[in-house]
Design a protein around this motif. Sequence first.
Motif, PDB file in Angstrom:
ATOM      1  N   THR A  31      -6.033  -5.989 -13.300  1.00  0.00           N
ATOM      2  CA  THR A  31      -4.852  -5.262 -13.770  1.00  0.00           C
ATOM      3  C   THR A  31      -5.257  -3.848 -14.161  1.00  0.00           C
ATOM      4  OG1 THR A  31      -3.953  -7.329 -14.645  1.00  0.00           O
ATOM      5  CG2 THR A  31      -2.956  -5.288 -15.436  1.00  0.00           C
ATOM      6  N   GLU A  32      -4.538  -2.864 -13.657  1.00  0.00           N
ATOM      7  CA  GLU A  32      -4.876  -1.482 -13.983  1.00  0.00           C
ATOM      8  C   GLU A  32      -4.719  -1.236 -15.480  1.00  0.00           C
ATOM      9  OE1 GLU A  32      -3.095   1.486 -11.533  1.00  0.00           O
ATOM     10  OE2 GLU A  32      -3.628   0.434  -9.691  1.00  0.00           O
ATOM     11  N   THR A  68      -9.620  -0.576 -13.294  1.00  0.00           N
ATOM     12  CA  THR A  68      -9.320  -1.927 -13.781  1.00  0.00           C
ATOM     13  C   THR A  68     -10.489  -2.417 -14.637  1.00  0.00           C
ATOM     14  OG1 THR A  68     -10.383  -3.057 -11.922  1.00  0.00           O
ATOM     15  CG2 THR A  68      -8.045  -2.467 -11.642  1.00  0.00           C
TER      16      THR A  68
END
Length: 86
Positions: A31-32, A68
């Motif tokens: 997930t960024e 990330t």
Amino acid sequence: MSTFDLDELRGILRGMGGADEATLDGDIAETEFGYLGYDSLALLELCNQVERRYSIQISDDAVLNMPTPAKAVAYINSLLMAGEGA
């Protein structure tokens, strides 16, 4: 050998505050950081804390290599391994 893992990253981010800690639970590896509530300034602070804990140098431009948590962990570990070979 010192290694850096996702749990260590989570601990640092939780200590920094600024985002909902619940977003750090679960599978956040890909997930960024922006979706987790952390901007580039927060990533610079993350780098500063990692530098202090592990006695490594992380350039300000390195934030671009860490979009990330998984990439941050991999990048930091690459620096740790390079330091051992020096």
